[in-house]
Design an enzyme around this catalytic site. Structure first.
Site, PDB file in Angstrom:
ATOM      1  N   THR A  83      47.299 -21.379 -27.946  1.00 41.93           N
ATOM      2  CA  THR A  83      46.000 -20.927 -27.471  1.00 41.93           C
ATOM      3  C   THR A  83      45.795 -19.498 -27.937  1.00 41.93           C
ATOM      4  OG1 THR A  83      44.778 -20.299 -25.448  1.00 41.93           O
ATOM      5  CG2 THR A  83      47.155 -20.255 -25.312  1.00 41.93           C
ATOM      6  N   CYS A 196      40.230 -19.598 -32.189  1.00 40.59           N
ATOM      7  CA  CYS A 196      40.394 -20.684 -31.233  1.00 40.59           C
ATOM      8  C   CYS A 196      40.823 -21.898 -32.043  1.00 40.59           C
ATOM      9  CB  CYS A 196      39.074 -20.953 -30.506  1.00 40.59           C
ATOM     10  SG  CYS A 196      39.181 -22.240 -29.250  1.00 40.59           S
TER      11      CYS A 196
END
Length: 229
Positions: A83, A196
């Site tokens: 992440t 992302c």
């Protein structure tokens, strides 16, 4: 080969990319039936996003730290958080384990320097763009990070959470994100960070003229370098 530890589930699409690309990478590097040794722990993304909305980052840190300790107990030699956004609590997670954390910002900064790029744009979640945790670490490593205007943050966040984390890739969204990247170029960015994992499902180098730094791909390659060293 060292054992790679992964803390994922943020989202499962992100974990899928990490798992797939680590396996493909080992196969490409070693050939035959080779595959990485790894340990994966995933968390409940719904719980984490609810805590994020409530700004309970202390609790998020506790949950990810516990997942990381489980990965360490299972035999991992080093750790990746799958992440960008939740690297906000990376220091808390790293402090909870005795194995190294391969920090995404460190990997990306190395790639920027290798490309002789010291000013980049960042597209990602609202937290990744508006909170200074990622930009500050990059700045400490000699890379300036530009973010889109605040008006674009909600659009990007919605595209990630309502479309991409569910595997939905929408052409109209791609066009808007390309436009945002072009504006970062106009603002002086010499490259753009896809900050992302899910954005790599939407944007590739063929979509934009500005050099693209796909953060997840860079993270995976750095993990393979370390595991196979």
């Amino acid at each position: 080969m060292q054992t790679i530890g992964l803390v994922g589930g943020m989202s499962w699409e992100s974990s899928l990319v990490y798992y797939r690309d680590l396996n493909l990478g080992v196969q490409q590097r070693l050939g035959g039936l080779s595959s990485p040794t790894l340990v994966l722990s995933t968390v409940d993304f719904a719980e984490l996003t609810a805590l994020e909305d409530a700004e309970r980052w202390d609790r998020i840190g506790e949950l990810l730290a516990e997942a990381a300790r489980g990965v360490e107990r299972a035999g991992a030699d080093f750790l990746l958080l799958c992440t960008t956004t939740f690297h906000k609590v990376a220091d808390q997670v790293e402090a909870a384990v005795g194995i190294p954390l391969l920090h995404l910002a460190d990997v990306v900064a190395d790639a920027c320097h290798a490309a002789k790029t010291t000013k980049v744009g960042l597209v990602g979640t609202t937290v990744a763009m508006s909170d200074p945790f990622f930009r500050d670490r990059m700045a400490s490593l000699g890379v300036e990070v530009l973010v889109p205007p605040a008006d674009d943050h909600d659009f990007l966040n919605t595209a990630i959470y309502d479309e991409l984390v569910h595997g939905r890739v929408v052409d109209a969204t791609r066009r808007r994100v390309v436009d945002i990247i072009d504006h970062l170029w106009d603002a002086g960015a010499e490259g753009v960070l896809l900050g992302c994992t899910e954005l790599e499902l939407l944007i590739s180098q063929s979509d934009v003229e500005l050099p693209v730094f796909p953060c997840t791909t860079l993270h995976v390659n750095a993990a393979l370098d370390r595991a196979l060293a």
